[in-house]
Design a protein around this motif. Structure first.
Motif, mmCIF file in Angstrom:
data_model
loop_
_atom_site.group_PDB
_atom_site.id
_atom_site.type_symbol
_atom_site.label_atom_id
_atom_site.label_comp_id
_atom_site.label_asym_id
_atom_site.label_seq_id
_atom_site.Cartn_x
_atom_site.Cartn_y
_atom_site.Cartn_z
ATOM 1 N N ASP A 167 -6.542 1.427 -0.059
ATOM 2 C CA ASP A 167 -6.716 -0.165 -0.370
ATOM 3 C C ASP A 167 -5.421 -0.664 0.439
ATOM 4 O O ASP A 167 -4.415 -0.084 0.599
ATOM 5 C CB ASP A 167 -6.428 -0.324 -1.761
ATOM 6 C CG ASP A 167 -7.471 0.334 -2.857
ATOM 7 O OD1 ASP A 167 -8.350 0.409 -1.886
ATOM 8 O OD2 ASP A 167 -7.212 0.432 -3.729
ATOM 9 N N SER A 192 0.903 -1.112 -0.023
ATOM 10 C CA SER A 192 -0.069 -0.111 0.047
ATOM 11 C C SER A 192 0.892 1.194 -0.067
ATOM 12 O O SER A 192 1.653 1.454 0.694
ATOM 13 C CB SER A 192 -1.054 -0.031 1.109
ATOM 14 O OG SER A 192 -1.863 -0.970 1.288
ATOM 15 N N THR A 236 -13.211 3.223 2.812
ATOM 16 C CA THR A 236 -13.700 4.291 2.167
ATOM 17 C C THR A 236 -13.773 5.351 2.979
ATOM 18 O O THR A 236 -13.365 6.814 2.534
ATOM 19 C CB THR A 236 -14.998 4.128 1.642
ATOM 20 O OG1 THR A 236 -15.917 3.600 2.614
ATOM 21 C CG2 THR A 236 -15.366 2.946 0.422
ATOM 22 N N PRO A 272 -7.855 4.486 -5.767
ATOM 23 C CA PRO A 272 -9.021 4.924 -5.172
ATOM 24 C C PRO A 272 -8.987 6.327 -4.906
ATOM 25 O O PRO A 272 -9.036 6.867 -3.610
ATOM 26 C CB PRO A 272 -9.027 4.168 -3.627
ATOM 27 C CG PRO A 272 -7.262 4.271 -3.832
ATOM 28 C CD PRO A 272 -6.860 4.084 -4.981
ATOM 29 N N ARG A 299 -10.721 -2.291 0.977
ATOM 30 C CA ARG A 299 -10.767 -0.782 0.576
ATOM 31 C C ARG A 299 -11.632 -0.037 1.622
ATOM 32 O O ARG A 299 -12.797 -0.468 1.886
ATOM 33 C CB ARG A 299 -11.594 -0.425 -0.644
ATOM 34 C CG ARG A 299 -11.688 0.954 -1.123
ATOM 35 C CD ARG A 299 -11.999 1.201 -2.448
ATOM 36 N NE ARG A 299 -10.684 1.078 -3.198
ATOM 37 C CZ ARG A 299 -10.890 1.331 -4.731
ATOM 38 N NH1 ARG A 299 -11.990 1.327 -5.420
ATOM 39 N NH2 ARG A 299 -9.644 0.723 -5.489
ATOM 40 N N CYS A 352 -15.127 -0.370 5.681
ATOM 41 C CA CYS A 352 -14.432 -1.271 4.381
ATOM 42 C C CYS A 352 -15.297 -1.993 3.487
ATOM 43 O O CYS A 352 -16.435 -2.447 4.079
ATOM 44 C CB CYS A 352 -13.637 -2.141 5.371
ATOM 45 S SG CYS A 352 -12.228 -1.259 6.156
ATOM 46 N N THR A 383 -4.136 0.078 -8.429
ATOM 47 C CA THR A 383 -5.434 0.681 -7.845
ATOM 48 C C THR A 383 -5.536 2.136 -7.507
ATOM 49 O O THR A 383 -4.588 2.689 -7.296
ATOM 50 C CB THR A 383 -6.057 0.037 -6.599
ATOM 51 O OG1 THR A 383 -5.252 0.494 -5.413
ATOM 52 C CG2 THR A 383 -6.092 -1.450 -7.001
#
Length: 605
Positions: free
Chosen positions: A223, A187, A241, A214, A239, A246, A212
């Protein structure tokens, strides 16, 4: 199984013969039946033997065994390729620093892999077993990825990544190896103010390749917890938010490790997700979200709980798929009361005022000082409770049965309490009568609103919100009108000064962080205390601020600009501090028992 065999045995019957006039047949009838019976029972015996062994293989029960039971916190397990060793994080006998250790299953043997003075965490074993990747916390703004031989030796720095924007980096930032052993998934992000995404990192060149994006969520999310499928064609991850919200996602990859399409959402559980993985044949996704769950990839609509109980986290699945390791924590937080003598070090010992076998914390005195509101999970779920100032006559105020109820604050007239809780996956502010009853919802924004505090005159409620993408301090009237943003550069856990002119607040979720101030109209943001423990570990009074830093309770004097020690705690303070209106007492939550152990789940399939 024995009961099944007994039922089968008792259900066997030999048909009776039909009458026959043939005398020769009658003479041999008994011999014929005897021979038939012998043959039949011989066949059934073989069937019982075969089926019994088959059923043992198929229905071998799960077995839970302690893997570690050390002092302190053991976390972040990772299996060796043969499934016989587990690398993990431990903060040591003195509970002062995290390092990487390895345990051989079935023995008491534990070897220490790293000895750096900085925190090392989140080990991950390479597919060939020769190396272990892990993370090292270089600073609040930087974490490094290292590779070290699994038998010990000199480590090699691979790259640097951003940590999350809050103090739970040990929980989420998992490292995953691609089955070819040439790439890691971590990450990371491109700048401090964006959410974390998943990146491929080349072990040969250090090249980073983003997987990814996001970008539609706040910087507090992103993520995490990625795991590769056995064939390396899919990644499952969590994920976040917004805070504590999650969803489980899956991403399919091409042969050159490029995303085939956008990540697909699988399920949104009630709790945050802190562990992911696949079963042995990649047909199921295994994840930990307060408990251990499995879900079919072909039909993800019906997740199945694997074990009874809860508080299961940090899962790791052996490459063979027959073993699983998880972390389970044991915490007891009690509220202690300490007598204050102005700002000098007190000679009076603290006494345990409110206690249970679970968590009691975030105490706050009522305006007249006769009552104390606090959080407790003594009912099984964290709720708001009230007691007398001496700890007696405990009364449960809320019965929401929600897992995350937080931050009580009294109205000036002592009749209401504002707090926050998660309902329908939204964390908002609520107001409840101190006598109990149904709370009234105050905010309805889809992002996080929490950590509220009433103004001294009762006209406003201050709180922290992520509605702009970053945690800021806001205020709102108790009827829901007059919403206004007060800070522009970050803030949470606001508390008003006794004169009602200033708001003090924590700068961010970092540990440690700083205490800042802003006027009640949102002007002149400036730092007051350079370092403290964070969150609600501070309380302003007329001439200064009490706050916690590490295991010290301190007092910052406004007049002199100096800080003095008030008390040194034997254990870690947790869940906030408060001071009685007459300044005779200081209450604080003390972690009287803490730690987490690793458990081995055998016969997992």
């Amino acid at each position: 199984m024995q009961a099944d065999l007994q039922a089968l045995r008792e259900g066997i019957s030999i048909p009776s013969s039909h009458p026959n006039s043939n005398q020769h047949f009658k003479q041999h009838k008994s011999l014929f039946l005897l021979a038939a019976a012998v043959i039949l029972f011989s066949v059934l015996g073989l069937m019982w033997l075969f089926l019994g062994q088959s059923n043992d293989m198929r229905y071998t029960p799960l077995q839970i065994k302690p893997l570690t039971s050390l002092i302190g916190i053991e976390a972040h397990p990772s299996f060796s390729p043969d499934g016989n060793q587990v690398a993990f994080t431990w903060n040591g006998k003195q509970e002062d620093n995290y390092d990487i250790y390895v345990r051989l299953i079935g023995t008491e043997s534990i070897s220490r892999l790293t000895t750096d003075s900085k925190a090392d965490f989140r080990p991950s074993w390479s597919p060939d077993g020769s190396r272990i990747a892990f993370q090292r916390e270089e600073s609040r703004e930087k974490t490094s990825i290292y590779i070290v031989p699994s038998i010990g030796g000199q480590g090699r720095k691979v790259t640097e990544v951003y940590p999350p924007n809050y103090g739970y980096l040990h929980r989420y930032n998992k490292i995953a190896w691609h089955p070819d052993g040439k790439w890691l998934v971590v990450s990371d992000k491109s700048s401090a103010d964006e959410p974390l995404g998943l990146f491929l990192v080349s072990l040969e060149t250090g090249e980073k390749r983003r997987l990814t994006f996001p970008d539609s969520i706040s910087s507090t999310g992103g993520d995490f917890c990625a795991s590769f499928s056995k064939d390396g064609k899919s990644i499952v991850f969590s994920r976040m938010t917004t805070w504590l919200k999650c969803a489980l996602y899956a991403l399919d990859l091409s042969s050159d490790l490029e995303p085939v399409d956008k990540p697909k959402r699988i399920i949104s559980p009630e709790h945050y997700i802190d562990g992911t993985g696949f079963n042995n044949d990649d047909t199921e996704i295994i994840y930990s979200s307060d408990n251990l769950w499995r879900i079919s990839r072909s039909d993800p609509s019906n997740p199945t709980q694997v074990l009874p109980g809860n508080k299961i986290a940090d899962i790791a699945i052996s490459p063979q798929g027959n073993r699983l390791v998880y972390r389970q924590g044991q915490n007891e937080v009690n509220i202690w009361r300490m007598s204050l003598t102005d700002t000098s070090i007190t000679d009076h010992p603290a006494d345990r005022l409110i206690s249970s076998t679970g968590i009691d914390g975030e105490p706050v005195y009522s305006p007249e000082g006769l009552k104390i509101a606090f959080l407790s999970n003594r009912s099984g779920i964290q709720e708001i409770w009230i007691c007398d100032s001496n700890g007696s006559n405990i009364f449960q105020v809320t019965s929401l049965e929600k897992t995350f109820t937080n931050g009580p604050s009294w109205s000036p007239d002592g009749e209401f309490i504002v707090f926050d809780t998660i309902f329908e996956r939204k964390q908002d502010l609520y107001i409840v009568n101190v006598e109990g009853g149904n709370p009234r919802r105050l905010t309805t924004h889809p992002d996080v609103d929490w950590l509220a505090a009433w103004s001294r005159d009762g006209e406003w409620i201050y709180f922290a919100s992520h509605r702009t993408g970053k945690s800021q301090v806001w205020k709102i009237k108790p009827d829901g009108s007059g919403l206004k943003q007060l800070t522009q550069n970050g803030g949470l856990a606001p508390l008003e000064s006794p004169d009602g002119q200033t708001i003090y607040y924590a700068k961010d979720r970092s540990y440690p962080t700083s205490i800042w101030e802003v006027t009640v109209n949102g002007e002149k943001e400036q730092q007051v205390v350079e370092q403290f423990k964070g969150w609600r570990k501070f309380f302003p009074v007329e001439n200064g601020i009490y706050f916690v830093l590490y295991r010290d309770i301190k007092f910052f004097n406004f007049d002199t600009g100096k800080t003095k020690a008030v008390a040194k705690l034997e254990r870690n303070e947790d869940y906030g501090i408060t001071v009685s209106p007459d300044r005779r007492y200081l209450l604080y939550g003390l972690r009287d028992r803490s730690g987490s152990d690793l458990f081995l789940l055998e016969n997992f399939k």
